[in-house]
Design an enzyme around this catalytic site. Sequence first.
Site, PDB file in Angstrom:
ATOM      1  N   HIS A 241       0.858  -1.500  -0.077  1.00 49.19           N
ATOM      2  CA  HIS A 241      -0.040  -0.110  -0.162  1.00 49.19           C
ATOM      3  C   HIS A 241       0.774   1.162  -0.018  1.00 49.19           C
ATOM      4  O   HIS A 241       0.429   2.242  -0.497  1.00 49.19           O
ATOM      5  CB  HIS A 241      -0.949   0.038   1.428  1.00 49.19           C
ATOM      6  CG  HIS A 241      -1.853   1.121   1.115  1.00 49.19           C
ATOM      7  ND1 HIS A 241      -3.068   1.098   0.224  1.00 49.19           N
ATOM      8  CD2 HIS A 241      -1.787   2.331   1.557  1.00 49.19           C
ATOM      9  CE1 HIS A 241      -3.666   2.314   0.153  1.00 49.19           C
ATOM     10  NE2 HIS A 241      -2.566   3.386   1.130  1.00 49.19           N
ATOM     11  N   ASP A 245       0.461   4.280  -2.742  1.00 52.25           N
ATOM     12  CA  ASP A 245       0.228   5.700  -2.336  1.00 52.25           C
ATOM     13  C   ASP A 245       1.579   6.750  -3.014  1.00 52.25           C
ATOM     14  O   ASP A 245       1.526   7.596  -3.542  1.00 52.25           O
ATOM     15  CB  ASP A 245       0.715   5.881  -0.919  1.00 52.25           C
ATOM     16  CG  ASP A 245      -0.649   5.786  -0.036  1.00 52.25           C
ATOM     17  OD1 ASP A 245      -1.819   5.769  -0.797  1.00 52.25           O
ATOM     18  OD2 ASP A 245      -0.880   5.745   1.203  1.00 52.25           O
ATOM     19  N   HIS A 268       3.200  10.962   2.715  1.00 49.83           N
ATOM     20  CA  HIS A 268       2.569  11.896   1.490  1.00 49.83           C
ATOM     21  C   HIS A 268       3.349  13.274   1.757  1.00 49.83           C
ATOM     22  O   HIS A 268       3.806  13.784   0.423  1.00 49.83           O
ATOM     23  CB  HIS A 268       1.260  12.239   1.664  1.00 49.83           C
ATOM     24  CG  HIS A 268       0.594  10.978   1.809  1.00 49.83           C
ATOM     25  ND1 HIS A 268       0.026  10.259   0.601  1.00 49.83           N
ATOM     26  CD2 HIS A 268      -0.440  10.379   2.739  1.00 49.83           C
ATOM     27  CE1 HIS A 268      -0.510   9.322   0.989  1.00 49.83           C
ATOM     28  NE2 HIS A 268      -1.190   9.405   2.272  1.00 49.83           N
TER      29      HIS A 268
END
EC number: 3.5.1.108
Length: 307
Positions: A241, A245, A268
């Site tokens: 994952h 992302d 992020h």
Amino acid sequence: MLQQRTLKSLTHAVGVGLHSGQRVEITLRPAPPDTGIVFRRVDLPQVVEIAVSATAVSDTTMASTIASGNVKVHTVEHLMSACAGLSVDNLYVDITAEEVPILDGSAASFVFLLQSAGIVMQNAPRRFVRLTQTVEVREGSGATEKWARLAPYHGYQLSFEIDFDHPAVDATGQRVVFDMSSGSYAKDIARARTFGFTKDVEMMRAKGLALGGGLDNAIVMDDYKILNAEGLRYDDEFVKHKILDAMGDLYLLGKPLLANYSARRSGHALNNLLLRELLRRTDAWEVVTFEDAERAPRGFAQLAPAW
């Protein structure tokens, strides 16, 4: 010529925002060559368009948010990841609220939507950002150090290492490498779900986050184990994952990368910092096209396979 791609027809989905908990509808529509990916807030009195770019990212708290002035769209990374994985260049995303729906917590539903609409070639060259020098960003030191790096590579390869110090995570793969030339994004990456810990939920909800999260759209863990009855979709779903992302965050550059991305404990914020450092380092990259598809890296010349 390696060509740009868009959708053959429009497609539609309804869901809730992971953090806002709001009901939201999205419609994905074809867009002309050189449009890029443009989010359109159609719920406002006057439609506001937000074209994706590294500098359009306004917040990276638990998700990637893009903005134009005071108008925002939150949690764009899973849809952007699907667009990157399927090589979709041009797309209008009509959205009726301020957050992209979480759907099942992965990019699989977005892959299904894009493939159901059909992906078509356009009569315009696909432009890549090709790394010519290494670009790196770091934060912290010692055990808490985080870093992310882009290096020259004839293709697109991503490697990621996680370190969560949790028994359920420690029992799975901590590092994964994915290469667009040899792997299938839809099969190998897209189904990996977002994840979180019950101990963090109260704190997050007090901040107005995770209001739409639950066992149907995330992997949830207490202090010892995974609470989802169905378990994991991949043995290394957690780190996959993070690759998912990262692909979404990096596609906010507005063009596909030809590079090796490697990271440890990035998220992020650091991914966007890496893009901004890349843009600052104009000596470290060039924009290229491939008039002869045979000279392009493997994995880019053909349309992405279905499941």
